[in-house]
Write an enzyme that holds these catalytic residues in place. Structure first.
Site, short mmCIF file in Angstrom:
data_model
loop_
_atom_site.label_atom_id
_atom_site.label_comp_id
_atom_site.label_asym_id
_atom_site.label_seq_id
_atom_site.Cartn_x
_atom_site.Cartn_y
_atom_site.Cartn_z
N SER A 327 1.05 -1.21 -0.21
CA SER A 327 0.29 0.26 0.03
C SER A 327 1.00 1.19 -0.13
O SER A 327 0.04 2.52 -0.29
CB SER A 327 -0.95 0.13 1.59
OG SER A 327 -2.12 -1.31 0.95
N HIS A 370 -14.84 -1.01 3.20
CA HIS A 370 -15.09 0.72 3.81
C HIS A 370 -15.94 1.15 3.41
O HIS A 370 -16.40 2.88 3.83
CB HIS A 370 -13.56 1.19 3.08
CG HIS A 370 -12.12 1.12 3.74
ND1 HIS A 370 -11.90 0.13 2.78
CD2 HIS A 370 -11.97 0.89 4.87
CE1 HIS A 370 -10.71 -0.63 3.56
NE2 HIS A 370 -10.38 0.47 4.91
N CYS A 383 -7.95 1.47 2.02
CA CYS A 383 -8.95 1.07 0.89
C CYS A 383 -8.17 0.84 -0.53
O CYS A 383 -7.29 1.56 -1.09
CB CYS A 383 -9.97 1.97 0.54
SG CYS A 383 -11.43 1.02 -0.61
#
Length: 647
Positions: A327, A370, A383
């Site tokens: 991420s 989310h 997310c």
């Protein structure tokens, strides 16, 4: 019976003719010898005089002092130390076995070195000195000197040897030297004559190897007179060589030591870069090793312990390790889409916990999803579905182009061994390297730093610095050479709209400072030092549909090698970035739990220049941090005794 007169006259004529022939031949041979002697003594006199002189006078090399390496404050990292050794001359010793036995009673002799010396003595002329003990102490030298009459042929000598006073702290950056081998020579097309000196030391890895030519220096020479069998009679003159260049690195010894200690027993790496200049202030790789073990030749058992360690202590993970960035790559995808104008910061995406693409379900890390997320909340809560959707709009080519602008997929020119290039994949790359066509699922995977994307901790730190500054900051490891300052790595503007960069920075600030942020637990409390960051968790295994149905196995329940990598990148202070940091913990699990606390602590250490006050940490962590600081203080060396800082 009396021979007739006619026969006698004939015989006399034959003898006279033969005599003339033999005499003529003798005169001709004498004339040839005379001519040859005249040619050699008169016409070739200068040449033969030179040959005679060369047979009598030998020119021998004098090894130069190797250039030393210092940190940014002038503390020695790699230096030359006096090295004492004991040599023996066989013809002076007489009974070698008796002399060796007497020496063994005074000095502890290594069996392997002693056997090597005895073998070398058998092969060498009796008048040549052979080393029987190397790197002996001054106390040993003193004992040998006192007992010199009982040790004929034994001579104490002093030379220079490489030493690394900070031991493991800089091992994976500076590297080490070792005796040159036949394999080393085979790799050099036209080797310096210095390299043919037995057991001459050269750089093997790291800076010692990459800058070998500068560090080695130039050999000096001495002319010695030798007799017919090669024994040195006297030294006629000498010309000292040129010592190697002194190198000053950008690394800070205190921050490097702290980062190394903070990584502890993890298999991990950390990089700290100055956002203004590109100076690398710390490049830690754990676990490390003691480079002093390699200087004279490491033992088989010690080397095996290093090579068989699954945490790979010999690897420079900060530049050599390549990992899916997870991420931490989401800023790249976001900036590519913003720069292309396919999304706006306020635009939302619905996250139900997965996204269907080409009859395949790509999951978000949060199984329940989310809900509606925009740029800020998607980075804050990491997310995945938001970035799947964005990547389908912008495409892999623009994502990869932005990755390269931010420093990924680029091999930086720093003087270390095996600096990795990483990978910002494109359709052409996959076709050329795998023979397969790029598919939409590859783009989806790449959007969250998985699939074919690979980056090193160094590249992730550079990426953070470029996002923080908007400039193409380049890492600089070499500060000066012989006092000459090297070019700065400040860099030119990236060419990315500053307004877009501010949006991404603000979202990274939310990651560390909003209660819903994935790194909120590792925030910096001090107002003026608050940081912006991004957590990352990269998978190293495939999760099957059956496993998802019954519940994904927790990292702590998996073997170490199958656990996720933990990552964290950040810059601080948020309002005026000074430092960017990247931390990767191999198989550490979640980035928020394993990597973020380490990065936060290293960042604070860089900002304060010493152990930060406990008030800089969240209140719930202060007791733990105090215990950690006390432990690290016990483990960290007293720099006052390590070496004198050069002013």
């Amino acid at each position: 019976m009396k021979r007739p007169g006619k026969d006698s006259a004939e015989s006399a004529r034959i003898i006279s003719r033969r005599g003339l022939i033999v005499g003529g031949m003798q005169l001709g041979f004498a004339a040839m010898l005379a001519a040859r002697m005249r040619y050699m003594q008169v016409e070739q006199a200068d040449q033969f005089r030179l040959l005679a002189e060369e047979n009598r006078i030998n020119v021998r090399l004098i090894p130069p002092a190797r250039g030393e390496i210092f940190d940014r404050h002038g503390l020695p990292i790699a230096q030359n130390e006096p090295s004492y050794r004991l040599t023996i001359v066989r013809e002076d010793a007489g009974d070698v076995d008796t002399v060796i036995a007497r020496l063994s009673a005074l000095v502890e002799l290594d069996d392997e070195d002693l056997n090597r010396a005895l073998t070398e003595m058998k092969r060498s002329p009796p008048f040549l000195p052979v080393t029987v003990a190397d790197r002996v102490s001054w106390a040993d030298i003193s004992r040998v000197a006192v007992n010199a009459p009982a040790l004929p042929g034994i001579t104490p000598e002093v030379g220079l040897s490489r030493g690394y006073p900070l031991g493991p702290d800089f091992a994976n950056v500076v590297g080490y030297v070792g005796p040159i081998s036949d394999y080393d020579l085979s790799k050099i097309e036209d080797p310096d004559q210095l390299l043919r000196i037995p057991r001459f030391q050269i750089g093997k890895v790291g800076i010692e190897a990459r800058l070998e030519d500068q560090l080695r220096g130039k050999a000096g020479t001495k002319r010695v007179e030798v007799n017919a069998v090669g024994r040195v009679m006297r030294e006629l003159d000498r010309q000292e060589g040129q010592p190697g260049a002194s190198l000053q690195l950008t690394l800070d010894h205190r921050l490097q030591n702290y980062a190394q200690a903070r990584l502890g027993n993890e298999s991990a790496a950390a990089v700290v870069i100055d956002c203004e200049t590109g100076d690398l202030l710390a490049m830690a790789s754990a676990p490390s090793f003691d480079p002093n073990l390699f200087v004279q030749g490491i033992s088989v058992s010690d080397y095996r312990a290093l090579t068989e360690n699954k945490y790979r202590p010999l690897a420079s993970k900060s530049v050599q390790g390549l990992y899916p960035p997870g991420s931490t790559f989401k800023m790249v995808t976001a900036l590519a889409a913003l720069d292309a104008g396919v999304i706006s910061p306020e635009e939302t995406v619905w996250c139900p916990g997965h996204l269907e693409v080409s009859n395949r379900r790509f999951h978000c890390w949060k199984r329940t999803g989310h809900g509606h997320v925009d740029l800020k909340s998607s980075l804050r809560e990491s997310c995945d579905v938001y970035y799947y959707d964005v990547a389908l709009k912008v495409g892999i080519e623009k994502i990869s182009a932005m990755a390269e602008r931010l420093g990924l997929g680029h091999r930086f020119d720093i003087p270390m061994s095996a600096v990795a290039t990483g990978r910002a994949p494109t359709k052409e790359w996959k076709s050329s390297n795998t023979g397969q066509e790029w598919v939409v699922g590859d783009t989806v995977n790449a959007s969250i730093g998985q699939g074919y994307v690979l980056a090193s901790p160094l590249q992730l730190a550079v990426m953070s610095a470029r996002i923080a500054t908007g400039r193409a900051v380049s890492p600089r490891l070499l500060k000066s050479v012989d006092g000459v300052e090297q070019p700065s790595g400040a860099g030119e503007p990236l060419g990315v709209d500053e307004a877009l960069l501010r949006q991404v920075r603000r979202a990274m600030f939310e990651v560390s400072n909003n209660r819903r942020g994935t790194a909120y637990g590792s925030r910096i409390v001090t107002e003026e030092f608050r940081m912006a960051g991004k957590t990352g968790t990269s998978q190293v295994r495939n999760i099957t549909a059956a496993e998802r149905a019954r519940g994904v196995t927790k990292n702590e329940d998996l073997p170490w090698e199958r656990r996720d990598h933990a990552l964290f990148v950040n810059f601080a202070p948020f309002d005026n970035p000074r430092y960017a940091v990247a931390v990767v913990v191999e198989h550490g699990g979640g980035g928020s739990a394993a990597a973020a606390p380490i990065a936060r602590d290293i960042t604070l250490q860089a900002l304060y220049g010493e152990d930060p006050p406990l008030t800089a940490y969240p209140e719930k962590d202060r007791d733990r941090i105090k215990a950690l600081q006390d432990r690290l203080k016990r483990e960290r060396p007293d720099f006052g005794t390590v070496g004198k800082v050069r002013t």
